[in-house]
Design a protein around this motif. Sequence first.
Motif, PDB file in Angstrom:
ATOM      1  N   LYS A  80       0.869  -1.180   0.000  1.00  0.00           N
ATOM      2  CA  LYS A  80       0.000   0.000   0.000  1.00  0.00           C
ATOM      3  C   LYS A  80       0.906   1.230   0.000  1.00  0.00           C
ATOM      4  O   LYS A  80       1.438   1.629   1.042  1.00  0.00           O
ATOM      5  N   THR A  81       1.111   1.795  -1.154  1.00  0.00           N
ATOM      6  CA  THR A  81       1.980   2.951  -1.288  1.00  0.00           C
ATOM      7  C   THR A  81       1.492   3.821  -2.442  1.00  0.00           C
ATOM      8  O   THR A  81       0.838   3.325  -3.362  1.00  0.00           O
ATOM      9  N   GLN A  82       1.818   5.097  -2.361  1.00  0.00           N
ATOM     10  CA  GLN A  82       1.526   6.014  -3.466  1.00  0.00           C
ATOM     11  C   GLN A  82       2.812   6.467  -4.139  1.00  0.00           C
ATOM     12  O   GLN A  82       2.811   7.440  -4.890  1.00  0.00           O
ATOM     13  N   ASP A  83       3.880   5.733  -3.888  1.00  0.00           N
ATOM     14  CA  ASP A  83       5.183   6.009  -4.499  1.00  0.00           C
ATOM     15  C   ASP A  83       5.367   5.050  -5.677  1.00  0.00           C
ATOM     16  O   ASP A  83       5.545   3.846  -5.472  1.00  0.00           O
ATOM     17  N   PRO A  84       5.326   5.531  -6.919  1.00  0.00           N
ATOM     18  CA  PRO A  84       5.411   4.626  -8.069  1.00  0.00           C
ATOM     19  C   PRO A  84       6.720   3.850  -8.147  1.00  0.00           C
ATOM     20  O   PRO A  84       6.726   2.700  -8.580  1.00  0.00           O
ATOM     21  N   ILE A  85       7.827   4.440  -7.725  1.00  0.00           N
ATOM     22  CA  ILE A  85       9.098   3.720  -7.772  1.00  0.00           C
ATOM     23  C   ILE A  85       9.113   2.599  -6.732  1.00  0.00           C
ATOM     24  O   ILE A  85       9.523   1.472  -7.018  1.00  0.00           O
ATOM     25  N   LYS A  86       8.656   2.898  -5.526  1.00  0.00           N
ATOM     26  CA  LYS A  86       8.580   1.864  -4.493  1.00  0.00           C
ATOM     27  C   LYS A  86       7.680   0.718  -4.946  1.00  0.00           C
ATOM     28  O   LYS A  86       8.006  -0.463  -4.770  1.00  0.00           O
ATOM     29  N   TYR A  87       6.548   1.077  -5.539  1.00  0.00           N
ATOM     30  CA  TYR A  87       5.628   0.042  -6.009  1.00  0.00           C
ATOM     31  C   TYR A  87       6.242  -0.747  -7.155  1.00  0.00           C
ATOM     32  O   TYR A  87       6.138  -1.977  -7.205  1.00  0.00           O
ATOM     33  N   TYR A 178       2.754   5.939 -14.647  1.00  0.00           N
ATOM     34  CA  TYR A 178       4.183   6.235 -14.623  1.00  0.00           C
ATOM     35  C   TYR A 178       4.958   5.058 -15.202  1.00  0.00           C
ATOM     36  O   TYR A 178       4.570   3.895 -15.029  1.00  0.00           O
ATOM     37  N   ALA A 179       6.051   5.361 -15.854  1.00  0.00           N
ATOM     38  CA  ALA A 179       6.979   4.313 -16.287  1.00  0.00           C
ATOM     39  C   ALA A 179       8.060   4.178 -15.222  1.00  0.00           C
ATOM     40  O   ALA A 179       8.614   5.184 -14.757  1.00  0.00           O
ATOM     41  N   VAL A 180       8.345   2.958 -14.809  1.00  0.00           N
ATOM     42  CA  VAL A 180       9.362   2.694 -13.791  1.00  0.00           C
ATOM     43  C   VAL A 180      10.262   1.566 -14.288  1.00  0.00           C
ATOM     44  O   VAL A 180       9.772   0.477 -14.611  1.00  0.00           O
ATOM     45  N   THR A 181      11.540   1.831 -14.364  1.00  0.00           N
ATOM     46  CA  THR A 181      12.511   0.808 -14.759  1.00  0.00           C
ATOM     47  C   THR A 181      13.218   0.277 -13.513  1.00  0.00           C
ATOM     48  O   THR A 181      13.696   1.058 -12.686  1.00  0.00           O
ATOM     49  N   VAL A 182      13.241  -1.038 -13.392  1.00  0.00           N
ATOM     50  CA  VAL A 182      13.813  -1.695 -12.211  1.00  0.00           C
ATOM     51  C   VAL A 182      14.886  -2.677 -12.663  1.00  0.00           C
ATOM     52  O   VAL A 182      14.720  -3.380 -13.670  1.00  0.00           O
ATOM     53  N   SER A 183      15.973  -2.731 -11.933  1.00  0.00           N
ATOM     54  CA  SER A 183      17.023  -3.709 -12.217  1.00  0.00           C
ATOM     55  C   SER A 183      17.370  -4.469 -10.946  1.00  0.00           C
ATOM     56  O   SER A 183      17.198  -3.967  -9.831  1.00  0.00           O
ATOM     57  N   GLY A 184      17.840  -5.692 -11.134  1.00  0.00           N
ATOM     58  CA  GLY A 184      18.211  -6.518  -9.995  1.00  0.00           C
ATOM     59  C   GLY A 184      18.695  -7.875 -10.452  1.00  0.00           C
ATOM     60  O   GLY A 184      19.189  -8.025 -11.578  1.00  0.00           O
ATOM     61  N   LYS A 185      18.542  -8.868  -9.589  1.00  0.00           N
ATOM     62  CA  LYS A 185      18.957 -10.229  -9.917  1.00  0.00           C
ATOM     63  C   LYS A 185      17.895 -11.220  -9.484  1.00  0.00           C
ATOM     64  O   LYS A 185      17.220 -11.039  -8.473  1.00  0.00           O
TER      65      LYS A 185
END
Length: 226
Positions: A80-87, A178-185
């Motif tokens: 439950k968040t309104q932060d697009p990057i966190k989501y 919003y467009a959000v790009t995420v990187s990880g493994k």
Amino acid sequence: MAQHSTHPGGASRVRRRALVGTAVMAVLVALAGLTAYLTRDGRSPSDAPAPPPSSPTASSSPTAPADPHARSHALPVPPKTQDPIKYGKAAAAALWSYDTRAYSQPELRKALRGWLTKESKYADPASVDKVVPSPVLWKEMAANGQFATAKVNEGHFPHTFTQALQADPGAITEAYVYAVTVSGKQSIAWKGSPAGGAESRSTTLAVQCRPDHPCALVGVMPSVAP
């Protein structure tokens, strides 16, 4: 997460893709990847090329040993968040994770669809279904006790998306997508291979965050926007 074969779409899906393109184009016109996603001549996201599947036979570099007896947490639940990057980071972690020992393929598919926005004209369930292993592949993976966990390194708004917002801050108020790009493994392990392996992952997600509602997933982009 393992990828699998595409899902054919009917005329209604084609019409819905056209509606999505019409509704969100004005918001994200400067983002080449997302623009292509929303205006692909009515093609479903499942028509986009997919990375090779992750499986015990896939080549991967060793990582820190994973406990083969440790069960993943329950099915993924959206924050439950309104932060697009966190989501977006949480959604990417959910999409890259699975545990064939703990639940079934339909259960995972249903759980991931629960992350989608309730606004049907924006929601793209086919793009989410695409990242879930097919029933046949899942059965093979389950026989090996295969599971995957995700580590998210970072998330950000793509540069062209940020430029678009700076040029026209009010444009996003139509759909708040919003467009959000995420990187990880993604770390994968299975019976007989407690050390498992890891693959780098990057994805661009479309996330809806209206001011009066928690964020929700719109869909998974067919390509990564830097």
